[in-house]
Design a protein around this motif. Structure first.
Motif, PDB file in Angstrom:
ATOM      1  N   GLY A   1       0.399  -3.995 -12.751  1.00 18.43           N
ATOM      2  CA  GLY A   1       1.523  -3.419 -12.016  1.00 18.43           C
ATOM      3  C   GLY A   1       1.466  -1.915 -11.816  1.00 18.43           C
ATOM      4  N   LYS A   2       0.475  -1.238 -12.421  1.00 19.28           N
ATOM      5  CA  LYS A   2       0.391   0.217 -12.328  1.00 19.28           C
ATOM      6  C   LYS A   2      -0.743   0.627 -11.391  1.00 19.28           C
ATOM      7  N   PRO A   3      -0.456   1.468 -10.386  1.00 24.69           N
ATOM      8  CA  PRO A   3      -1.483   1.845  -9.406  1.00 24.69           C
ATOM      9  C   PRO A   3      -2.362   2.994  -9.874  1.00 24.69           C
ATOM     10  N   ILE A   4      -3.648   2.915  -9.539  1.00 21.19           N
ATOM     11  CA  ILE A   4      -4.591   4.010  -9.725  1.00 21.19           C
ATOM     12  C   ILE A   4      -5.238   4.255  -8.364  1.00 21.19           C
ATOM     13  N   CYS A   5      -5.251   5.512  -7.921  1.00 18.96           N
ATOM     14  CA  CYS A   5      -5.760   5.862  -6.592  1.00 18.96           C
ATOM     15  C   CYS A   5      -6.966   6.787  -6.694  1.00 18.96           C
ATOM     16  N   GLU A   6      -7.711   6.893  -5.586  1.00 17.69           N
ATOM     17  CA  GLU A   6      -8.917   7.714  -5.453  1.00 17.69           C
ATOM     18  C   GLU A   6     -10.100   7.024  -6.133  1.00 17.69           C
ATOM     19  N   SER A   7     -11.125   6.756  -5.348  1.00 16.57           N
ATOM     20  CA  SER A   7     -12.200   5.859  -5.788  1.00 16.57           C
ATOM     21  C   SER A   7     -12.903   6.300  -7.068  1.00 16.57           C
ATOM     22  N   LEU A   8     -13.267   7.574  -7.181  1.00 10.72           N
ATOM     23  CA  LEU A   8     -13.989   8.007  -8.372  1.00 10.72           C
ATOM     24  C   LEU A   8     -13.097   7.976  -9.615  1.00 10.72           C
TER      25      LEU A   8
ATOM     26  N   LEU B   1       0.833  -1.203   0.000  1.00 14.49           N
ATOM     27  CA  LEU B   1       0.000   0.000   0.000  1.00 14.49           C
ATOM     28  C   LEU B   1       0.869   1.255   0.000  1.00 14.49           C
ATOM     29  N   LEU B   2       1.900   1.272   0.838  1.00 13.80           N
ATOM     30  CA  LEU B   2       2.777   2.438   0.930  1.00 13.80           C
ATOM     31  C   LEU B   2       3.548   2.652  -0.369  1.00 13.80           C
ATOM     32  N   GLU B   3       3.860   1.559  -1.055  1.00 13.34           N
ATOM     33  CA  GLU B   3       4.559   1.665  -2.338  1.00 13.34           C
ATOM     34  C   GLU B   3       3.625   2.156  -3.441  1.00 13.34           C
ATOM     35  N   MET B   4       2.392   1.639  -3.447  1.00 15.15           N
ATOM     36  CA  MET B   4       1.460   1.947  -4.517  1.00 15.15           C
ATOM     37  C   MET B   4       0.774   3.308  -4.348  1.00 15.15           C
ATOM     38  N   ASN B   5       0.644   3.784  -3.108  1.00 16.74           N
ATOM     39  CA  ASN B   5       0.048   5.097  -2.858  1.00 16.74           C
ATOM     40  C   ASN B   5       0.904   5.862  -1.844  1.00 16.74           C
ATOM     41  N   PRO B   6       2.116   6.241  -2.244  1.00 14.07           N
ATOM     42  CA  PRO B   6       3.032   6.898  -1.303  1.00 14.07           C
ATOM     43  C   PRO B   6       2.597   8.304  -0.916  1.00 14.07           C
ATOM     44  N   ILE B   7       1.727   8.932  -1.713  1.00 17.17           N
ATOM     45  CA  ILE B   7       1.313  10.309  -1.424  1.00 17.17           C
ATOM     46  C   ILE B   7       0.314  10.345  -0.272  1.00 17.17           C
ATOM     47  N   TYR B   8      -0.796   9.604  -0.409  1.00 20.77           N
ATOM     48  CA  TYR B   8      -1.868   9.637   0.602  1.00 20.77           C
ATOM     49  C   TYR B   8      -1.859   8.429   1.534  1.00 20.77           C
ATOM     50  N   LYS B   9      -1.236   7.336   1.072  1.00 15.98           N
ATOM     51  CA  LYS B   9      -1.152   6.115   1.890  1.00 15.98           C
ATOM     52  C   LYS B   9      -2.537   5.606   2.293  1.00 15.98           C
ATOM     53  N   LYS B  10      -3.507   5.742   1.368  1.00 17.80           N
ATOM     54  CA  LYS B  10      -4.891   5.366   1.642  1.00 17.80           C
ATOM     55  C   LYS B  10      -5.384   4.341   0.631  1.00 17.80           C
ATOM     56  N   ILE B  11      -6.444   3.638   1.046  1.00 14.04           N
ATOM     57  CA  ILE B  11      -7.160   2.755   0.134  1.00 14.04           C
ATOM     58  C   ILE B  11      -8.376   3.517  -0.384  1.00 14.04           C
TER      59      ILE B  11
END
Length: 218
Positions: free
Chosen positions: A62-69, A45-55
């Motif tokens: 292998g590529k992360p996408i963050c923020e539900s909407l 989680l910390l690697e994939m969302n280092p900015i907000y560290k949130k789910i």
């Protein structure tokens, strides 16, 4: 080559529920990885969302996408079948507006109520009632926010449906939003992904009470 899809999430997360519903509506297979948000956030989680560290975090090949909407829109763009957002540009813009309204004017206001001290946030209670009325007006006589089909604004709002009674209990006030209630029950009865993933009312209340007890808010 098959897509590799992983979802980092917490089972009671309203934002994660949005993503799970969207994935189910598209028929996408994925690996679910439950996250411990209180005691030990995972290295992934910390690697994939280092900015907000949130789910939630969706990891696609292998590529992360963050923020539900943003994730829901991404899912809709990548997997074309069973569209979630309208194709008409104006309707698409309206859907984005109201989904953001849910985040800022429903969740944002309600969050201040249920994480606040008892007796505080009287202004927020009035605002939340008014904001649900705005949503009712937008819904009108439609079956779903997007019309006849379950779509983007429905996905944005439905995870909060079973939280409404908890907002009332914690804040000691009442909503008068029969159209929202009818809409919520319609979603639960007619949309399999909603009935599968939306949190149980009792579980929501217990989660909120545990939080409030921990921080001595009652």
């Amino acid at each position: 080559m098959a897509d590799e899809v992983v979802l980092l999430d917490f089972i009671m997360s309203t934002f994660g529920i949005r993503v799970r519903i969207a994935l189910a509506e598209k028929g996408i297979k994925y690996e679910y990885k439950e996250q411990d948000l209180v005691n030990n956030k995972s290295a992934l989680l910390l690697e994939m969302n280092p900015i907000y560290k949130k789910i939630p975090v969706l990891i696609h090949n292998g590529k992360p996408i963050c923020e539900s909407l943003i994730i829901v829109e991404y899912i809709d763009e990548v997997w074309k079948d069973n569209p979630i957002l309208p194709t008409d540009p104006y309707e698409r813009a309206q859907a984005r507006f109201w989904a953001k309204f849910v985040d800022e004017k429903v969740h944002g206001v309600a969050f201040r109520i249920w994480t606040g001290k008892e007796g505080e946030h009287e202004a927020e209670k009035k605002e939340l009632v008014e904001n649900l009325k705005h949503l009712e007006n937008f819904l009108g006589d439609k079956a779903y926010f997007g019309g006849e089909n379950f779509g983007f604004v429905d996905i944005a709002m439905i995870p909060f449906y079973k939280w409404l009674s908890t907002y009332e209990k914690i804040g000691n006030f009442k909503f008068d939003c029969p159209k929202i209630i009818e809409w919520g029950e319609r979603c639960l009865q007619n949309v399999e992904s909603v009935s599968k993933f939306v949190s149980d009312e009792k579980d929501v209340y217990e989660l909120v009470k545990a939080y409030r007890n921990k921080f001595d808010l009652d």
